[in-house]
Every structure is written in structure tokens, then in C-alpha cells.
Design a protein around this motif. Structure first.
Motif, PDB file in Angstrom:
ATOM      1  N   SER A 142       0.835  -1.198   0.000  1.00  0.00           N
ATOM      2  CA  SER A 142       0.000   0.000   0.000  1.00  0.00           C
ATOM      3  C   SER A 142       0.871   1.249   0.000  1.00  0.00           C
ATOM      4  O   SER A 142       1.694   1.445   0.890  1.00  0.00           O
ATOM      5  CB  SER A 142      -0.921   0.015   1.222  1.00  0.00           C
ATOM      6  OG  SER A 142      -0.186  -0.011   2.422  1.00  0.00           O
ATOM      7  N   ASP A 143       0.723   2.070  -1.025  1.00  0.00           N
ATOM      8  CA  ASP A 143       1.390   3.366  -1.129  1.00  0.00           C
ATOM      9  C   ASP A 143       2.887   3.277  -0.849  1.00  0.00           C
ATOM     10  O   ASP A 143       3.407   3.911   0.080  1.00  0.00           O
ATOM     11  CB  ASP A 143       0.739   4.352  -0.158  1.00  0.00           C
ATOM     12  CG  ASP A 143       1.136   5.796  -0.458  1.00  0.00           C
ATOM     13  OD1 ASP A 143       1.540   6.067  -1.602  1.00  0.00           O
ATOM     14  OD2 ASP A 143       1.049   6.628   0.465  1.00  0.00           O
ATOM     15  N   PRO A 144       3.629   2.528  -1.652  1.00  0.00           N
ATOM     16  CA  PRO A 144       5.066   2.369  -1.393  1.00  0.00           C
ATOM     17  C   PRO A 144       5.846   3.669  -1.569  1.00  0.00           C
ATOM     18  O   PRO A 144       5.523   4.509  -2.407  1.00  0.00           O
ATOM     19  CB  PRO A 144       5.499   1.328  -2.433  1.00  0.00           C
ATOM     20  CG  PRO A 144       4.469   1.407  -3.508  1.00  0.00           C
ATOM     21  CD  PRO A 144       3.184   1.753  -2.826  1.00  0.00           C
ATOM     22  N   VAL A 145       6.894   3.819  -0.748  1.00  0.00           N
ATOM     23  CA  VAL A 145       7.809   4.957  -0.823  1.00  0.00           C
ATOM     24  C   VAL A 145       8.802   4.721  -1.964  1.00  0.00           C
ATOM     25  O   VAL A 145       9.210   3.583  -2.234  1.00  0.00           O
ATOM     26  CB  VAL A 145       8.555   5.105   0.524  1.00  0.00           C
ATOM     27  CG1 VAL A 145       9.743   6.044   0.404  1.00  0.00           C
ATOM     28  CG2 VAL A 145       7.593   5.591   1.599  1.00  0.00           C
ATOM     29  N   ASP A 146       9.206   5.784  -2.639  1.00  0.00           N
ATOM     30  CA  ASP A 146      10.227   5.668  -3.682  1.00  0.00           C
ATOM     31  C   ASP A 146      11.548   5.247  -3.036  1.00  0.00           C
ATOM     32  O   ASP A 146      11.976   5.815  -2.030  1.00  0.00           O
ATOM     33  CB  ASP A 146      10.400   7.005  -4.389  1.00  0.00           C
ATOM     34  CG  ASP A 146      11.284   6.891  -5.619  1.00  0.00           C
ATOM     35  OD1 ASP A 146      12.515   6.755  -5.455  1.00  0.00           O
ATOM     36  OD2 ASP A 146      10.756   6.932  -6.741  1.00  0.00           O
ATOM     37  N   VAL A 147      12.202   4.275  -3.636  1.00  0.00           N
ATOM     38  CA  VAL A 147      13.410   3.707  -3.044  1.00  0.00           C
ATOM     39  C   VAL A 147      14.511   4.748  -2.861  1.00  0.00           C
ATOM     40  O   VAL A 147      15.327   4.649  -1.931  1.00  0.00           O
ATOM     41  CB  VAL A 147      13.917   2.514  -3.886  1.00  0.00           C
ATOM     42  CG1 VAL A 147      14.361   2.956  -5.272  1.00  0.00           C
ATOM     43  CG2 VAL A 147      15.030   1.770  -3.174  1.00  0.00           C
ATOM     44  N   SER A 148      14.539   5.761  -3.702  1.00  0.00           N
ATOM     45  CA  SER A 148      15.590   6.773  -3.594  1.00  0.00           C
ATOM     46  C   SER A 148      15.534   7.519  -2.269  1.00  0.00           C
ATOM     47  O   SER A 148      16.547   8.077  -1.817  1.00  0.00           O
ATOM     48  CB  SER A 148      15.486   7.775  -4.752  1.00  0.00           C
ATOM     49  OG  SER A 148      14.253   8.479  -4.705  1.00  0.00           O
ATOM     50  N   GLU A 149      14.380   7.504  -1.600  1.00  0.00           N
ATOM     51  CA  GLU A 149      14.226   8.223  -0.336  1.00  0.00           C
ATOM     52  C   GLU A 149      14.892   7.516   0.843  1.00  0.00           C
ATOM     53  O   GLU A 149      15.065   8.124   1.907  1.00  0.00           O
ATOM     54  CB  GLU A 149      12.737   8.431  -0.026  1.00  0.00           C
ATOM     55  CG  GLU A 149      12.010   9.326  -1.017  1.00  0.00           C
ATOM     56  CD  GLU A 149      10.580   9.586  -0.600  1.00  0.00           C
ATOM     57  OE1 GLU A 149      10.329   9.658   0.624  1.00  0.00           O
ATOM     58  OE2 GLU A 149       9.717   9.705  -1.486  1.00  0.00           O
ATOM     59  N   VAL A 150      15.247   6.243   0.669  1.00  0.00           N
ATOM     60  CA  VAL A 150      15.803   5.487   1.799  1.00  0.00           C
ATOM     61  C   VAL A 150      17.224   5.013   1.550  1.00  0.00           C
ATOM     62  O   VAL A 150      17.780   4.247   2.342  1.00  0.00           O
ATOM     63  CB  VAL A 150      14.889   4.297   2.167  1.00  0.00           C
ATOM     64  CG1 VAL A 150      13.535   4.799   2.615  1.00  0.00           C
ATOM     65  CG2 VAL A 150      14.722   3.332   1.009  1.00  0.00           C
ATOM     66  N   ILE A 151      17.834   5.465   0.468  1.00  0.00           N
ATOM     67  CA  ILE A 151      19.223   5.120   0.168  1.00  0.00           C
ATOM     68  C   ILE A 151      20.156   6.090   0.884  1.00  0.00           C
ATOM     69  O   ILE A 151      19.901   7.293   0.942  1.00  0.00           O
ATOM     70  CB  ILE A 151      19.471   5.149  -1.352  1.00  0.00           C
ATOM     71  CG1 ILE A 151      18.755   3.965  -2.013  1.00  0.00           C
ATOM     72  CG2 ILE A 151      20.973   5.106  -1.664  1.00  0.00           C
ATOM     73  CD1 ILE A 151      18.784   4.004  -3.522  1.00  0.00           C
ATOM     74  N   HIS A 152      21.220   5.564   1.438  1.00  0.00           N
ATOM     75  CA  HIS A 152      22.197   6.375   2.169  1.00  0.00           C
ATOM     76  C   HIS A 152      23.553   6.288   1.486  1.00  0.00           C
ATOM     77  O   HIS A 152      24.012   5.204   1.111  1.00  0.00           O
ATOM     78  CB  HIS A 152      22.299   5.915   3.628  1.00  0.00           C
ATOM     79  CG  HIS A 152      21.078   6.244   4.426  1.00  0.00           C
ATOM     80  ND1 HIS A 152      21.003   7.318   5.273  1.00  0.00           N
ATOM     81  CD2 HIS A 152      19.860   5.647   4.452  1.00  0.00           C
ATOM     82  CE1 HIS A 152      19.792   7.368   5.811  1.00  0.00           C
ATOM     83  NE2 HIS A 152      19.082   6.369   5.340  1.00  0.00           N
ATOM     84  N   GLU A 153      24.189   7.429   1.354  1.00  0.00           N
ATOM     85  CA  GLU A 153      25.501   7.493   0.733  1.00  0.00           C
ATOM     86  C   GLU A 153      26.588   7.216   1.761  1.00  0.00           C
ATOM     87  O   GLU A 153      26.453   7.563   2.931  1.00  0.00           O
ATOM     88  CB  GLU A 153      25.732   8.870   0.111  1.00  0.00           C
ATOM     89  CG  GLU A 153      24.782   9.197  -1.018  1.00  0.00           C
ATOM     90  CD  GLU A 153      25.049  10.571  -1.611  1.00  0.00           C
ATOM     91  OE1 GLU A 153      25.951  11.269  -1.088  1.00  0.00           O
ATOM     92  OE2 GLU A 153      24.361  10.940  -2.575  1.00  0.00           O
ATOM     93  N   ARG A 154      27.641   6.562   1.319  1.00  0.00           N
ATOM     94  CA  ARG A 154      28.851   6.399   2.105  1.00  0.00           C
ATOM     95  C   ARG A 154      30.018   6.424   1.131  1.00  0.00           C
ATOM     96  O   ARG A 154      29.804   6.377  -0.086  1.00  0.00           O
ATOM     97  CB  ARG A 154      28.841   5.104   2.943  1.00  0.00           C
ATOM     98  CG  ARG A 154      29.046   3.852   2.090  1.00  0.00           C
ATOM     99  CD  ARG A 154      29.019   2.554   2.869  1.00  0.00           C
ATOM    100  NE  ARG A 154      30.036   2.427   3.881  1.00  0.00           N
ATOM    101  CZ  ARG A 154      31.301   2.123   3.670  1.00  0.00           C
ATOM    102  NH1 ARG A 154      31.751   1.939   2.430  1.00  0.00           N
ATOM    103  NH2 ARG A 154      32.148   1.992   4.669  1.00  0.00           N
ATOM    104  N   ASP A 155      31.225   6.483   1.630  1.00  0.00           N
ATOM    105  CA  ASP A 155      32.379   6.457   0.744  1.00  0.00           C
ATOM    106  C   ASP A 155      32.399   5.149  -0.037  1.00  0.00           C
ATOM    107  O   ASP A 155      32.203   4.069   0.529  1.00  0.00           O
ATOM    108  CB  ASP A 155      33.678   6.583   1.546  1.00  0.00           C
ATOM    109  CG  ASP A 155      33.864   7.969   2.137  1.00  0.00           C
ATOM    110  OD1 ASP A 155      33.195   8.901   1.650  1.00  0.00           O
ATOM    111  OD2 ASP A 155      34.665   8.108   3.078  1.00  0.00           O
TER     112      ASP A 155
END
Length: 272
Positions: free
Chosen positions: A69-82
Motif C-alpha cells: 500500500s502506497d510504497p515509498v520511492d526507493v531513492s528516499e531510503v538510500i544512504h551514501e557512504r564512501d
């Protein structure tokens, strides 16, 4: 064209997470944009790259991406690291597995909501750390990635776990959507006679073609021997939230991880 790969074995304690983290690092070191996606309910890959605090964070998180139900866009939960980016695991992945099991198209969520939106457009490679057990979420990881690397301890329980996974999971999925086995990686070896026997058995089996060149019996004639060798630096790096390369840039296993990355680039051992 990029590639997603699931690092999988339906048995814990084989170094699956360590291999996934360091494969992502090796692909990044070869100049690629890489995402490490942690789908293991235990969140060990998330902790092992220094993001432990995200395992219990409030929304949005991976559970909001893999929902009916109403999934969040995956780009919103990606975290950057080196080096590479991370899609962290979350404590609610057990609930996600239930939703995958009970939803008509749940088995396709990893493919449709993580792999397809990101592969090629944003990332050259996506490395998935899969759950260490048979179940809907590990099935979804295989369906999503469609390529798999299997880490194996050179022990009978580990080999039996692979045989069960092949017969009960990979083979049935291959018949429906296609899943390519890229490599079988003997892992955490120390050089005992049992390891020699099991590698020889693998070389005499239909799976011999999936053993990388660094994992074959003739490597026993040379130091340090075949496979990914036991190195305390792997566990020390994990405790510090670092990859092996970040922790010990001169470690003798980095070359083998680089070869494994090349196998992923080329689509299998035979083509590397």
C-alpha cells in the motif's frame, strides 16, 4: 548494461554478509556506481558498513518500499557512504516477508521497486545481501537480482545447504524467470584436509564450472591456498563499519575480491 547480483546461501555463518559488503567495495574500486541492498532481517550488512543506527530508524525505510500500500520511492531510503551507497535493512523486515508471502505480486517487489528503478539509470551494479533462509523474501531477492553468488564453507553442512537451495529454490525460480549462478565461492578457508576433499568433490560435480580460478585445487600448491582465506581483518573491519579495503588496504584477499568483481562484470566464471 549493469547487473544485480544476490549473495545467497540458505544457511547462516558462511560469510555471506562479509562477501556482499566486500564485493560491493571491489566493484566500486573498479570504477562502478554500486548499491549494496541489505535484505537480511538481521541487518548485519547495514551494521558492517557503519550504519547500525538506521536499522531501527523511523519511516521512511526499506519496509516502506516493500509494501502493498502506497510504497515509498526507493531513492528516499538510500544512504551514501564512501565508495558505494547502501539501502539499509530494517527491524521490520520480518513483517515485510509476511507481506511478500500474502500479496499477489509480492515476489516481484524487489525487482520492480529496487532493481528496475535504479539499475543502469543510477547504479551500474546492485549487490543484494539476502536472508540466510528459505522464504518469500529470499525468493524475492533472487527474482529481483536474477544473478546469484553462493559463498560456501568447505564443510558438509554448508554444501548440504547449497544443495537444498539449488533444488528447492534456485531451480524452480530458474524455470519461471531465469536466475544465473555466477560463482560458487569457497570462503573462510584455513587449509585443512576436509577443505581439500570438498573442493575436489566440487571439481568433480556439475558445479565445477562455477568455481573461480582462485578457488581450485591446484591453488593448494601455492601460498596462500585456494578460496577466500580466513583473515581476522574481515571481522575487525566489520566491527569498525569498514570494508576490508578501508581497514587493510594491503590485505592479500583484495586481489581475489577483485577477481570476483570481474566475474560479476563478465556474467560468470566461464566468461571472466
Amino acid at each position: 548494461m549493469g547487473r544485480a547480483v544476490s549473495v545467497s546461501l540458505q544457511k547462516g555463518g558462511v560469510g555471506k554478509t562479509t562477501l556482499a559488503i566486500n564485493l560491493a567495495d571491489a566493484l566500486s574500486a573498479r570504477g562502478h556506481d554500486v548499491l549494496l541492498a541489505d535484505l537480511d532481517q538481521q541487518g548485519n550488512a547495514t551494521e558492517g558498513v557503519g550504519l547500525k543506527d538506521l536499522y531501527k530508524k523511523d519511516s521512511p525505510h526499506i519496509g516502506d518500499v516493500l509494501t502493498d500500500s502506497d510504497p515509498v520511492d526507493v531513492s528516499e531510503v538510500i544512504h551514501e557512504r564512501d565508495g558505494f551507497d547502501v539501502l539499509p535493512a530494517h527491524v521490520n523486515l520480518d513483517e515485510v516477508e509476511d507481506k511478500v508471502r500474502n500479496s499477489t505480486f509480492g515476489m516481484l517487489w524487489v525487482r520492480r521497486r529496487i532493481v528496475e528503478p535504479l539499475l543502469d539509470d543510477t547504479y551500474d551494479y546492485i549487490v543484494v545481501d539476502s536472508p540466510p533462509s528459505l522464504g518469500p523474501l529470499s525468493d524475492a531477492a533472487l527474482v529481483g537480482a536474477r544473478h546469484v553468488i553462493v559463498p560456501l564453507l568447505m564443510s558438509e553442512p554448508s554444501v548440504s545447504g547449497f544443495e537444498r537451495m539449488w533444488e528447492q529454490q534456485i531451480r524452480p525460480i530458474r524455470e519461471e524467470v531465469g536466475v544465473d549462478l555466477l560463482a560458487i565461492v569457497p570462503n573462510d578457508l584455513s587449509g585443512n584436509n576436509e577443505e581439500k576433499r570438498i573442493i575436489a568433490d566440487l571439481e568433480d560435480s556439475p558445479f565445477a564450472q562455477y568455481l573461480p580460478s582462485f578457488a581450485r585445487s591446484d591453488e593448494f600448491e601455492h601460498s596462500p591456498g585456494p578460496g577466500i582465506r580466513h583473515r581476522i581483518a574481515f571481522s575487525r573491519a566489520w566491527r569498525e563499519g569498514k570494508t576490508l579495503r578501508e581497514y587493510d588496504s594491503d590485505n592479500d584477499m583484495l586481489g581475489r575480491l577483485d577477481e570476483l568483481a570481474r566475474i560479476v562484470e563478465d556474467g560468470g566464471v566461464a566468461d571472466a
